[in-house]
Structure formats: structure tokens, C-alpha cells
Design a protein around this motif. Structure first.
Motif, short mmCIF file in Angstrom:
data_model
loop_
_atom_site.label_atom_id
_atom_site.label_comp_id
_atom_site.label_asym_id
_atom_site.label_seq_id
_atom_site.Cartn_x
_atom_site.Cartn_y
_atom_site.Cartn_z
N LYS A 32 36.15 49.97 49.13
CA LYS A 32 36.86 50.35 47.91
C LYS A 32 35.95 50.22 46.69
CE LYS A 32 40.82 50.94 50.03
NZ LYS A 32 41.42 52.29 50.18
N LEU A 33 34.64 50.33 46.92
CA LEU A 33 33.64 50.14 45.85
C LEU A 33 33.88 48.83 45.11
CD1 LEU A 33 33.21 53.74 44.37
CD2 LEU A 33 31.73 52.53 45.97
N ASN A 34 34.32 47.81 45.87
CA ASN A 34 34.52 46.46 45.35
C ASN A 34 35.51 46.40 44.19
OD1 ASN A 34 32.67 45.37 47.21
ND2 ASN A 34 30.96 45.85 45.89
N ALA A 35 36.51 47.30 44.20
CA ALA A 35 37.58 47.26 43.20
C ALA A 35 38.27 45.90 43.27
CB ALA A 35 38.57 48.38 43.43
N LEU A 36 38.63 45.38 42.11
CA LEU A 36 39.15 44.01 42.01
C LEU A 36 40.67 43.97 41.87
CD1 LEU A 36 36.50 42.84 39.43
CD2 LEU A 36 36.69 41.93 41.76
N THR A 37 41.32 43.26 42.77
CA THR A 37 42.74 43.00 42.63
C THR A 37 42.94 41.75 41.79
OG1 THR A 37 42.81 41.59 44.59
CG2 THR A 37 43.14 43.96 44.95
N VAL A 38 44.17 41.50 41.37
CA VAL A 38 44.48 40.28 40.64
C VAL A 38 44.12 39.06 41.48
CG1 VAL A 38 46.32 38.85 39.67
CG2 VAL A 38 46.27 41.30 39.19
N ALA A 39 44.46 39.09 42.78
CA ALA A 39 44.15 37.96 43.67
C ALA A 39 42.66 37.69 43.73
CB ALA A 39 44.69 38.24 45.07
N MET A 40 41.84 38.74 43.76
CA MET A 40 40.39 38.56 43.78
C MET A 40 39.89 37.93 42.48
SD MET A 40 39.32 42.15 45.59
CE MET A 40 37.54 41.90 45.47
N ARG A 41 40.45 38.36 41.37
CA ARG A 41 40.02 37.81 40.08
C ARG A 41 40.40 36.34 39.96
NH1 ARG A 41 41.91 43.06 38.54
NH2 ARG A 41 43.75 42.30 37.43
N PHE A 92 41.75 38.76 34.14
CA PHE A 92 40.41 39.12 33.68
C PHE A 92 39.90 38.08 32.68
CE2 PHE A 92 40.97 43.66 35.04
CZ PHE A 92 39.77 43.77 35.72
N HIS A 93 40.75 37.73 31.71
CA HIS A 93 40.35 36.73 30.71
C HIS A 93 39.95 35.42 31.38
CE1 HIS A 93 41.68 39.53 27.82
NE2 HIS A 93 42.89 39.07 27.58
N ASP A 94 40.65 35.06 32.46
CA ASP A 94 40.39 33.77 33.10
C ASP A 94 39.00 33.72 33.72
OD1 ASP A 94 41.49 31.20 33.49
OD2 ASP A 94 41.75 31.64 35.62
N VAL A 95 38.50 34.86 34.20
CA VAL A 95 37.13 34.88 34.73
C VAL A 95 36.15 34.58 33.59
CG1 VAL A 95 35.35 36.29 35.81
CG2 VAL A 95 37.72 36.49 36.57
#
Length: 260
Positions: A32-41, A92-95
Motif C-alpha cells: 500500500k506504499l506504506n500508507a498510514l492508518t490511525v493504528a499505525m500512527r 498525526f500530532h502525537d507522532v
């Protein structure tokens, strides 16, 4: 010597390894071209906090599996309610918060195209190293989306007035251009990328160092970052309330199907 420290399972899809006392976090969703889900973030932020204390590793490297660093937010899981918009932005902000709170250097090893929110994640890292195939692409302006990750502060901090054309015009910024304007700090050959990232951490953490103290001095102030988050959250609310976000995501999938 590489020592795996955590599996990639389910929706986590963040691989963890330790290379010469440096944690390498790899976004591991190449199909998925490393698309980020909320869980991944959320997992990424948690790992950065866990490893960023300096107790177990000298630094952290962020990279992606395959030909992309990351395609950004997974629009297959795009928000359908305002509460989900807030949750997506907050993840996103949390990263960003996690990276800026570490006591060790964080290096973005940008192994390919970095899109949208993923490109924004690299902005709060202490350095960005790319390779010839590295590209930056921020398509939000024409998709009804808005920037996050304190990009409204961090991008201009790095590249000055180039930030406006990057966000509003959404050009694809090549590695050579990114190096010229200060978005990348180095460009190396693909087979040297991770080694150079790890070497950088070692160079920045000599014996008896005061690296943690200097990182706190060199990084943007917490109050400035939180103020940027607040502005970006307000912009996201406006995009949602106007219907631009929903229409933009729908248009993305329509265009994707048309050109497939």
C-alpha cells in the motif's frame, strides 16, 4: 548486526530492529506504499516514546519498506465524521509530540516518495537523509485536506518561503531540489541510506555527550508546536464543515478509478 525487537502484525505494520545500538523503525506496508492508518500512527508514537528515553538505544531512524517512504494517510480509512477527523489529526500530532520529546536524535531516512502526512512527520526529525529517488509531495490543497503535524510551523522553519509553494502548488519536490532548499540535509546512494543514518546517530552521541540538552535547545518550543496544532485543528474543522474534505477524498478515488 541487526536485532529484531518487535514483530509486525495486524494493523501495526511498524517493524522494529536495533542496528549498532540504534533503533530502526520501518513502516512495513509496501503493498500500500506504506500508507498510514490511525493504528499505525499510534503505534509509531508509542514506539518513539518507548525508545526515545535513551535508556536502550542511542537514537532512532525512521524509514519505509520498499520503494516509498510512505504515501501518507490511508484514504481507504478516511474520516466519515468530525470526531474521526479529530482522531486522525490527533494521531498525526502525537507522532510529532513523541519525536520532539525524545532525548535521542531522530533521523528520517527517506527511502522514496514521502506524501502528505508522512512527509510532514519527517519535518520534526532532527535530520532528513534521502537518496536520488526521494521525493516530497504534499497534495492536500487540491484534495480538500489540510496540513497537520505542526507543518504550518516546521515547514517554514526548514525551507522559509518555499513552504507556500510546496503547500499551495503541490509540486513534486525531487531529492536535488529538496537538498537545495534545505528540506533534505544529505542525499546518498540507496545502499548507503540506513548506514549513513545510523552513522549520523553515532556521530551525534559521543561518549559523555550533552546531546539530550542540545536537542531540547535546538528543537522548536512546545508552546509553538501546540499553537500550530490548534491552528491546524481549526483548519481541519473548517474543511470538514464546508464539505471540502469529503468531496476531496471522493474525488481522489474517482480520479484513481478513471486513470487505473
Amino acid at each position: 548486526m541487526t536485532t529484531p525487537t518487535g514483530p509486525t502484525t495486524g494493523e501495526d505494520r511498524i517493524d522494529v530492529a536495533v542496528v549498532r545500538d540504534v533503533a530502526v523503525l520501518t513502516i512495513d506496508r509496501p503493498d500500500k506504499l506504506n500508507a498510514l492508518t490511525v493504528a499505525m500512527r499510534l503505534r509509531l508514537a508509542a514506539l518513539i516514546r518507548e525508545l526515545g528515553t535513551g535508556e536502550a538505544v542511542r537514537g532512532i531512524v525512521l524509514t519505509g519498506r520498499g520503494r516509498a517512504f510512505s504515501a501518507g494517510e490511508d484514504l481507504k480509512q478516511a474520516p466519515t465524521t468530525e470526531a474521526e477527523v479529530h482522531k486522525a489529526f490527533e494521531s498525526f500530532h502525537d507522532v510529532t509530540r513523541a519525536i520532539l520529546q525524545t532525548r535521542v536524535p531522530v533521523v528520517a531516512a527517506v527511502n522514496g516518495i514521502a506524501v502528505g502526512g508522512a512527509s510532514e512527520i519527517t519535518l520534526c526529525c532532527d535530520t532528513r537523509i534521502g537518496m536520488p529517488a526521494t521525493e516530497y509531495f504534499q497534495p492536500e490543497n487540491a484534495r480538500g485536506l489540510t496540513i497537520s503535524n505542526a507543518t504550518s510551523l516546521l515547514l517554514r522553519r526548514l525551507v522559509g518561503n518555499h513552504a507556500t509553494r510546496m503547500v499551495l502548488g503541490s509540486p513534486r519536490v525531487s531529492s536535488a531540489e529538496a537538498l537545495r532548499i534545505g528540506l533534505l540535509d544529505e542525499v546518498v546512494e540507496p545502499d548507503q541510506l540506513l548506514e549513513r543514518a545510523v552513522d549520523t546517530v553515532h556521530a551525534w552521541t559521543p561518549e559523555g555527550n550533552t546531546t539530550a540538552l542540545h536537542l531540547a535547545l535546538l528543537r522548536p518550543l512546545v508552546a509553538e508546536v501546540e499553537a500550530a496544532f490548534e491552528r491546524e485543528d481549526h483548519a481541519a474543522h473548517e474543511a470538514w464543515a464546508s464539505g471540502l474534505l469529503t468531496a476531496g477524498v471522493a474525488g481522489f478515488w474517482t480520479n484513481k478509478e478513471t486513470t487505473a
